[in-house]
Design a protein around this motif. Structure first.
Motif, PDB file in Angstrom:
ATOM      1  N   ILE A 142      14.749  20.428  21.733  1.00 33.21           N
ATOM      2  CA  ILE A 142      15.637  19.320  21.349  1.00 33.21           C
ATOM      3  C   ILE A 142      14.912  17.995  21.614  1.00 33.21           C
ATOM      4  N   PRO A 143      14.448  17.308  20.582  1.00 30.40           N
ATOM      5  CA  PRO A 143      13.706  16.064  20.776  1.00 30.40           C
ATOM      6  C   PRO A 143      14.623  14.934  21.249  1.00 30.40           C
ATOM      7  N   PRO A 144      14.064  13.911  21.904  1.00 29.53           N
ATOM      8  CA  PRO A 144      14.906  12.847  22.458  1.00 29.53           C
ATOM      9  C   PRO A 144      15.418  11.829  21.447  1.00 29.53           C
ATOM     10  N   TYR A 145      14.683  11.604  20.347  1.00 30.29           N
ATOM     11  CA  TYR A 145      15.143  10.567  19.413  1.00 30.29           C
ATOM     12  C   TYR A 145      14.722  10.783  17.969  1.00 30.29           C
ATOM     13  N   ASP A 146      13.586  11.395  17.708  1.00 26.67           N
ATOM     14  CA  ASP A 146      13.053  11.438  16.345  1.00 26.67           C
ATOM     15  C   ASP A 146      13.530  12.675  15.594  1.00 26.67           C
ATOM     16  N   ASP A 147      14.837  12.725  15.358  1.00 28.18           N
ATOM     17  CA  ASP A 147      15.470  13.864  14.697  1.00 28.18           C
ATOM     18  C   ASP A 147      16.730  13.350  14.014  1.00 28.18           C
ATOM     19  N   PRO A 148      16.985  13.740  12.765  1.00 32.63           N
ATOM     20  CA  PRO A 148      18.162  13.216  12.063  1.00 32.63           C
ATOM     21  C   PRO A 148      19.476  13.434  12.805  1.00 32.63           C
ATOM     22  N   LEU A 149      19.674  14.641  13.350  1.00 30.73           N
ATOM     23  CA  LEU A 149      20.938  14.930  14.015  1.00 30.73           C
ATOM     24  C   LEU A 149      21.107  14.105  15.290  1.00 30.73           C
ATOM     25  N   ILE A 150      20.005  13.849  15.992  1.00 29.40           N
ATOM     26  CA  ILE A 150      20.048  12.981  17.171  1.00 29.40           C
ATOM     27  C   ILE A 150      20.447  11.572  16.752  1.00 29.40           C
ATOM     28  N   ILE A 151      19.816  11.062  15.701  1.00 32.26           N
ATOM     29  CA  ILE A 151      20.090   9.705  15.219  1.00 32.26           C
ATOM     30  C   ILE A 151      21.548   9.571  14.771  1.00 32.26           C
ATOM     31  N   PHE A 152      22.048  10.573  14.032  1.00 31.00           N
ATOM     32  CA  PHE A 152      23.439  10.511  13.574  1.00 31.00           C
ATOM     33  C   PHE A 152      24.400  10.485  14.769  1.00 31.00           C
ATOM     34  N   GLY A 153      24.117  11.284  15.774  1.00 34.18           N
ATOM     35  CA  GLY A 153      24.967  11.292  16.963  1.00 34.18           C
ATOM     36  C   GLY A 153      24.983   9.939  17.657  1.00 34.18           C
ATOM     37  N   ASP A 169      29.798 -10.722  15.522  1.00 32.05           N
ATOM     38  CA  ASP A 169      28.730 -11.381  14.763  1.00 32.05           C
ATOM     39  C   ASP A 169      27.384 -10.694  14.954  1.00 32.05           C
ATOM     40  N   ILE A 170      27.128 -10.260  16.199  1.00 37.66           N
ATOM     41  CA  ILE A 170      25.814  -9.725  16.547  1.00 37.66           C
ATOM     42  C   ILE A 170      25.978  -8.530  17.481  1.00 37.66           C
ATOM     43  N   VAL A 171      25.193  -7.490  17.263  1.00 40.95           N
ATOM     44  CA  VAL A 171      25.122  -6.351  18.185  1.00 40.95           C
ATOM     45  C   VAL A 171      23.691  -6.285  18.700  1.00 40.95           C
ATOM     46  N   VAL A 172      23.550  -6.229  20.022  1.00 41.61           N
ATOM     47  CA  VAL A 172      22.232  -6.231  20.665  1.00 41.61           C
ATOM     48  C   VAL A 172      21.999  -4.863  21.302  1.00 41.61           C
ATOM     49  N   VAL A 173      20.848  -4.251  20.983  1.00 39.90           N
ATOM     50  CA  VAL A 173      20.607  -2.850  21.342  1.00 39.90           C
ATOM     51  C   VAL A 173      19.239  -2.700  22.004  1.00 39.90           C
ATOM     52  N   PRO A 174      19.154  -1.976  23.132  1.00 43.63           N
ATOM     53  CA  PRO A 174      17.838  -1.708  23.720  1.00 43.63           C
ATOM     54  C   PRO A 174      17.035  -0.750  22.842  1.00 43.63           C
ATOM     55  N   VAL A 175      15.715  -0.936  22.832  1.00 44.57           N
ATOM     56  CA  VAL A 175      14.847  -0.131  21.961  1.00 44.57           C
ATOM     57  C   VAL A 175      13.798   0.599  22.794  1.00 44.57           C
ATOM     58  N   GLY A 176      13.819   1.928  22.708  1.00 49.55           N
ATOM     59  CA  GLY A 176      12.776   2.765  23.280  1.00 49.55           C
ATOM     60  C   GLY A 176      12.089   3.490  22.141  1.00 49.55           C
ATOM     61  N   GLY A 177      12.434   4.768  21.955  1.00 50.12           N
ATOM     62  CA  GLY A 177      11.908   5.509  20.813  1.00 50.12           C
ATOM     63  C   GLY A 177      12.587   5.138  19.508  1.00 50.12           C
ATOM     64  N   GLY A 179      15.989   5.952  18.595  1.00 51.76           N
ATOM     65  CA  GLY A 179      17.091   6.772  18.123  1.00 51.76           C
ATOM     66  C   GLY A 179      18.429   6.063  18.165  1.00 51.76           C
ATOM     67  N   LEU A 180      18.694   5.348  19.263  1.00 49.24           N
ATOM     68  CA  LEU A 180      19.963   4.649  19.411  1.00 49.24           C
ATOM     69  C   LEU A 180      20.093   3.532  18.390  1.00 49.24           C
ATOM     70  N   ILE A 181      19.092   2.684  18.287  1.00 53.80           N
ATOM     71  CA  ILE A 181      19.205   1.544  17.379  1.00 53.80           C
ATOM     72  C   ILE A 181      19.151   1.987  15.916  1.00 53.80           C
ATOM     73  N   THR A 239      12.632   7.056  12.988  1.00 56.08           N
ATOM     74  CA  THR A 239      13.401   5.881  13.390  1.00 56.08           C
ATOM     75  C   THR A 239      12.788   4.579  12.872  1.00 56.08           C
ATOM     76  N   PHE A 240      11.466   4.494  12.844  1.00 56.64           N
ATOM     77  CA  PHE A 240      10.811   3.224  12.512  1.00 56.64           C
ATOM     78  C   PHE A 240      11.146   2.706  11.114  1.00 56.64           C
ATOM     79  N   PRO A 241      11.135   3.549  10.070  1.00 58.72           N
ATOM     80  CA  PRO A 241      11.491   3.028   8.744  1.00 58.72           C
ATOM     81  C   PRO A 241      12.914   2.470   8.676  1.00 58.72           C
TER      82      PRO A 241
END
Length: 317
Positions: A142-153, A169-177, A179-181, A239-241
């Motif tokens: 189970i990958p941590p972020y680079d997977d469609p089902l992870i991203i959808f969740g 107006d604005i949503v601010v999100v932390p960026v690691g790999g 998946g969340l953003i 995630t990058f694209p």
């Protein structure tokens, strides 16, 4: 890869596994930032972070296909989430952690009946080991972020924000790999593209910032930052694209700014959050967003911090 419909399906699927986390508001924080600041409290989520959303969506789908064993490579939130979901679904899990893993995080994984295997010090060592163990036992990694089902969740966070904070107006999100953003971007931009989504990275772990600047995925050397959950060497291939397509801006915050934000949230709001979460508040407090009188939602991604490390972490402030 997928779209808003996949995120709505994920929301229905994972509903039994998660909390709809609350929105917190601080008049003091809003006054300091000269904006109306709301916090999306994923530190109050099951297993202590947003990671349960993607893990539940991925593991449930794999179990539905017949999987009876899962592995993950993680020293923290992702490992806890995978172990929790596996336990809930009645299948075993193995979490590969670094040899210097924090004892409290290992205990948390074990509390969800995750089997611990220590391997090396870097993700480059852990991930192959986790994949190898999955193959050996005919399971699924189970990958941590680079997977469609992870991203959808993870995108279900975005759906909740739209419903909970009217006229944001604005949503601010932390960026690691990413998946969340990536998930939040898809949910928000395909629902209400007028809402700005801004990413935040530590200055010391600026791989996505550099990748966006260069126009292609750019790897950085192993780095050290107080925001350990954001310490990736490069953004994900999937995630990058999405970030390139939808992201309005990405700002960098210093270690000092992260510490100041962490202290503010603990002292004024009485909330125990991770340094990785504090990056979004740091972006507002340090005026990196360069806006006034806006309704801003800061995503607080998790609260799994070892209480014994807080005092030394904030030493010198």
């Amino acid at each position: 890869m997928g779209n808003l419909g996949d995120i709505h399906k994920a929301r229905e699927r994972i509903q039994p596994f998660i909390h709809q986390t609350p929105i917190l508001h601080s008049s003091q924080l809003s006054k300091r930032c000269q904006n109306n600041i709301f916090l999306k409290a994923e530190h109050l989520q099951k297993t202590g972070s947003f990671k349960i959303r993607g893990a539940a969506n991925k593991v449930m789908q794999e179990v539905a296909k017949g999987t009876t064993y899962v592995t993950a490579a993680s020293s923290g939130n992702h490992g806890q989430a995978v172990a929790y979901v596996a336990q809930t679904l009645g299948i075993p899990s193995t979490i590969v952690v670094p040899e210097d893993a924090n004892v409290s995080k290992v205990k948390a994984i074990q509390s969800y009946h995750g089997n611990i295997v220590a391997c090396g010090l870097t993700s480059a060592e852990r991930i192959p080991k986790a994949k190898e163990l999955a193959i050996e036992k005919q399971g699924v990694y189970i990958p941590p972020y680079d997977d469609p089902l992870i991203i959808f969740g993870q995108g279900t966070v975005g759906l909740e924000i739209i419903e909970q904070v009217k006229d944001a107006d604005i949503v601010v999100v932390p960026v690691g790999g990413g998946g969340l953003i990536a998930g939040i971007l898809t949910a928000i931009k395909e629902t209400n593209p007028s809402i700005q989504v801004i990413g935040v990275e530590p200055e010391a772990a600026n791989d996505t910032y550099l990748s966006l600047k260069n126009g292609h995925i750019t790897q950085i050397s192993p780095t050290s930052t107080i925001a350990d959950g954001l310490r990736t060497s490069q953004p994900g291939d999937l995630t990058f694209p999405i970030l390139q397509n939808y992201l309005d801006d990405l700002v960098l915050v210093s270690e000092e700014e992260i510490k100041q934000a962490l202290l503010f949230v603990m002292e004024r709001m009485k909330q125990l959050i991770e340094p990785s979460s504090a990056t979004t508040v740091a972006a507002c407090l340090s005026e990196k967003l360069q806006v006034l009188n806006k309704r801003i939602v800061c995503v607080i991604s998790g609260g799994n911090v070892d209480v014994h490390t807080i005092e030394p972490m904030l030493a010198g402030l």
